[in-house]
Design a protein around this motif. Structure first.
Motif, PDB file in Angstrom:
ATOM      1  N   GLY A  78     -38.788  -5.308  -5.928  1.00 13.33           N
ATOM      2  CA  GLY A  78     -38.139  -6.555  -5.514  1.00 13.33           C
ATOM      3  C   GLY A  78     -36.714  -6.258  -5.086  1.00 13.33           C
ATOM      4  O   GLY A  78     -36.041  -5.424  -5.692  1.00 13.33           O
ATOM      5  N   TRP A 310     -42.891  -0.524 -13.272  1.00 11.94           N
ATOM      6  CA  TRP A 310     -41.505  -0.124 -12.976  1.00 11.94           C
ATOM      7  C   TRP A 310     -40.810   0.463 -14.225  1.00 11.94           C
ATOM      8  O   TRP A 310     -40.526  -0.272 -15.166  1.00 11.94           O
ATOM      9  CB  TRP A 310     -40.759  -1.361 -12.481  1.00 11.94           C
ATOM     10  N   GLU A 506     -40.755 -12.613 -12.724  1.00 14.29           N
ATOM     11  CA  GLU A 506     -40.866 -11.942 -14.021  1.00 14.29           C
ATOM     12  C   GLU A 506     -39.508 -11.842 -14.709  1.00 14.29           C
ATOM     13  O   GLU A 506     -38.487 -11.778 -14.058  1.00 14.29           O
ATOM     14  CB  GLU A 506     -41.433 -10.533 -13.820  1.00 14.29           C
TER      15      GLU A 506
HETATM   16  C1  BGC Z   1     -38.750  -5.122 -10.725  1.00 17.40           C
HETATM   17  C2  BGC Z   1     -38.408  -4.587  -9.414  1.00 17.40           C
HETATM   18  C3  BGC Z   1     -36.962  -4.928  -9.187  1.00 17.40           C
HETATM   19  C4  BGC Z   1     -36.096  -4.371 -10.291  1.00 17.40           C
HETATM   20  C5  BGC Z   1     -34.686  -4.794 -10.137  1.00 17.40           C
HETATM   21  C6  BGC Z   1     -37.894  -4.486 -11.782  1.00 17.40           C
HETATM   22  O1  BGC Z   1     -38.271  -4.912 -13.046  1.00 17.40           O
HETATM   23  O2  BGC Z   1     -40.095  -4.872 -10.914  1.00 17.40           O
HETATM   24  O3  BGC Z   1     -39.243  -5.106  -8.450  1.00 17.40           O
HETATM   25  O4  BGC Z   1     -36.532  -4.406  -7.973  1.00 17.40           O
HETATM   26  O5  BGC Z   1     -36.565  -4.782 -11.551  1.00 17.40           O
HETATM   27  O6  BGC Z   1     -33.883  -4.135 -11.080  1.00 17.40           O
END
Ligand code: BGC
Ligand code: BGC
Length: 615
Positions: A78, A310, A506
């Motif tokens: 993101g 992630w 999220e």
């Molecule tokens: C998300 C990523 C995002 C990032 C930002 C992650 O938890 O999944 O999509 O870019 O956080 O720090």
């Protein structure tokens, strides 16, 4: 009881309609294992580890690191737009640049480039944005869901990207969860029937076709079943909610609710699966060998590869090296690092050299990744893994928007319609529109749209806000006036008040209060006070508590997060499309009922799962 019987018949019909998706042969079965083995045998340990490493492009320090670390995959998380800006051109040039570099490495293995295309190619400016899955679930239309995934795949491939982290096939059980809208609905049946439809739309009948993308079923397993208070606060010090939390049920109960979507996705040939940030009774899924290896790869026979969430392995116990060891030993095949790839690379290599991880595990992981790359056609002679000009012409096109429009229409759920308030006549003299979500593209598209958490107001190009769609639908002689708070409505014949949520995704979307905002409630009251029929449209990622407005409405429509094609909502309000949507979730009466789900004992929601009126 009647409703359960109806549900059973309905489920049987849906299952029958879905059989073609399940019956489709897995693209992974068609790969020549001999070819995979031959390539594997040419690879050094460094090259193998590189294939297991995924880096966010924003963390790639130097494009030559693709060669130096033999990287197998990149992603855009993101907010990880191209550095030059968020346009079709910038995206495709960026991805092409990375692929060109990958083709200059010794083995010339193209990259997998992953992105969250979860409701259309939503990160990219001007893409068609579909309803979020909770609304797609209300259509119960697996053909339409397949079509939507096909359109999304085309837009993704137009940018040169070949992998989407979708569909989400977990089953959200607690409406306070900020990812509720990412799931198709609260029942395992919905995940089991609609999940594979999305997989087959993304991956196509031939994963190597120029319009196909690799799909990723996520988040394995239990993401939607966590216990309130066990989540990981988005901001340190905040109270814990549900996201990334702990699932506290027996494995049998977990399997009953959360497994069917994954089993069906595997049967439909999904090439990748993402283990969940969440835990099962205290054990993190990302490091759980029983779940990843025994259950998913063994019992379900999954032949694709597992990509971590992630930086998810960073949450396992111990130092980084221990974390890598546990995750890879548990069965993870590729790690979304996504930043500290030099450390990941060095330490994974040490773990193999020190025999803490057997080479056979590395070979298995790389075999799985290569198998998918072969199935995608990436290893064909002279394959050009680049963005496709002919697909770019269709990006954000009217034809694509028509599919989204149909999805919006079919996702609308008519919850209440006293005195045949709907459909409204297109020929009324004056209609007053009010509410914070009436004229707000950002609010109607929600999280995971252009930016990670989403944002209010004009966030993208193309599409129609609900207000503009209403104006486009009524007769020329009809006056449509708009005020946020419902004032200046005197003399109107009918009111449409569009309320609901503002964007979140999220981590930031967990809420322990799902009542409408004070301003929304007031707007409804103000319009109702005029003594005219009041239609309330709820634009939200989950059911909201309606007790404050219920008796002040004549009709209620759940519009979910419809995306860019607001016309589909107006079509239902004015009779261009007779509503067919059925709730994919139970609609609670109060916050006390908020984790209500179909099948509960003493099930008494405001609107039941499967409910939806028509006119
Ligand atoms: C998300 C990523 C995002 C990032 C930002 C992650 O938890 O999944 O999509 O870019 O956080 O720090
Ligand atoms: C989310 C995943 C997403 C990934 C990449 C994570 O934080 O949980 O759903 O695919 O980021 O953006």
């Amino acid at each position: 009881m009647k409703i359960f019987k109806a549900l059973k018949i309905f489920t049987a019909v849906v299952f029958f309609l879905t059989l073609p998706f399940l019956a489709q042969a897995s693209p992974l079965d068609q790969v020549s294992e001999k070819d995979v083995r031959a390539l594997l045998s040419k690879m050094t340990l460094d090259e193998k580890i590189g294939q297991m490493t995924q880096v966010d492009h924003k963390s790639l320090k130097d494009i030559n690191d693709i060669e130096k670390y033999h990287l197998g995959s990149l992603l855009s998380g993101g907010d990880s737009d191209p550095n030059g800006g968020n346009s079709l051109k910038e995206w495709s040039e960026m991805v092409d640049r990375f692929q060109r570099r990958a083709l200059k490495t010794r083995l010339k293995i193209p990259l997998l480039y992953g992105i969250d295309a979860v409701h259309g190619h939503n990160n990219v400016m001007g893409a068609v944005v579909f309803p979020h899955n909770i609304g797609m679930g209300c259509t119960r239309n697996s053909q339409l869901i397949k079509k939507a995934a096909e359109v999304t795949a085309e837009e993704v491939r137009a940018t040169g990207i070949n992998w989407t982290f979708a569909p989400m096939v977990g089953v959200p059980r607690d409406k306070r969860w900020g990812r509720t809208y990412e799931g198709f609905g609260e029942s395992p049946e919905i995940a089991r029937t609609l999940g594979p439809a999305a997989v087959s739309g993304f991956q196509g009948s031939d994963l190597a076709a120029k319009t196909s993308v690799l799909a990723c079923a996520k988040h394995f397993i239990g993401d939607g079943g966590t216990t309130w208070g066990t989540g990981k606060p988005a901001i340190a010090g905040n109270a814990a909610g549900l996201d990334q939390g702990d699932v506290r049920v027996t494995e049998a109960a977990l399997r009953e609710i959360q497994l069917p979507g994954f089993a069906a996705a595997v049967e439909a040939g999904v090439g990748s699966i993402m283990p969940s940030f969440s835990s099962l009774n205290g054990s993190k899924c990302s490091g759980d060998k029983h779940l990843l290896t025994d259950l998913l790869k063994g019992e379900l026979g999954f032949k694709g590869f597992l990509i971590s969430d992630w930086a998810a392995i960073n949450d396992l116990p111990g130092d980084y090296k221990n974390q890598i060891e546990q995750a890879i030993t548990a069965g993870l095949d590729m790690v979304m690092v996504p930043d500290k790839y030099p450390a990941f690379y060095t330490q994974l290599k040490e773990l193999v050299e020190q025999k803490r991880i057997p080479l056979s595990r590395i070979n298995d992981a790389v075999t799985r990744i290569l198998r998918v790359k072969f199935a995608m056609g990436l290893m064909q002679k002279n394959y050009r893994p680049f963005s496709d000009q002919s697909l770019q012409k269709r990006f954000g096109s009217l034809a694509h928007r028509q599919v989204a429009l149909q999805a919006v229409r079919e996702s609308q759920v008519l919850l209440k319609n006293n005195n045949k308030t709907l459909p409204l006549s297109k020929g009324l003299k004056r209609i007053v529109v009010a509410g914070a979500n009436a004229d707000n593209m950002g609010n109607q598209t929600g999280g995971w749209t252009v930016s990670w958490q989403g944002k209010s107001d004009d966030i993208t190009k193309g599409g129609t806000t609900l207000l503009n769609a209403i104006k486009d639908t009524v007769a020329k002689t009809t006056e449509v006036t708009f005020s946020l708070d419902g004032t200046e409505a005197k003399g109107a014949d009918a009111g449409i008040v569009i309320v609901g949520e503002t964007p979140y995704a999220e981590m930031f979307g967990d809420r322990d209060d799902l009542h409408l905002s004070e301003a929304d409630v007031k707007a409804v009251q103000t319009v109702k006070a005029l003594g005219i029929p009041v239609v309330v449209v709820i634009v939200s990622g989950r059911p909201m508590i309606l007790d404050q407005i219920l008796d002040k409405t004549d009709a209620i429509v759940a519009a979910w997060l419809p995306g860019t094609e607001g016309q589909g909502v107006a079509d239902v309000l004015f009779g261009n499309f007779h509503p067919t949507g059925k709730l994919s979730v139970s609609w609670p009466r109060s916050m006390k009922q908020v984790s209500i789900n179909v099948g509960d004992v003493a099930y008494d929601p405001l609107y039941a799962y499967g409910f939806g009126l028509t006119y």
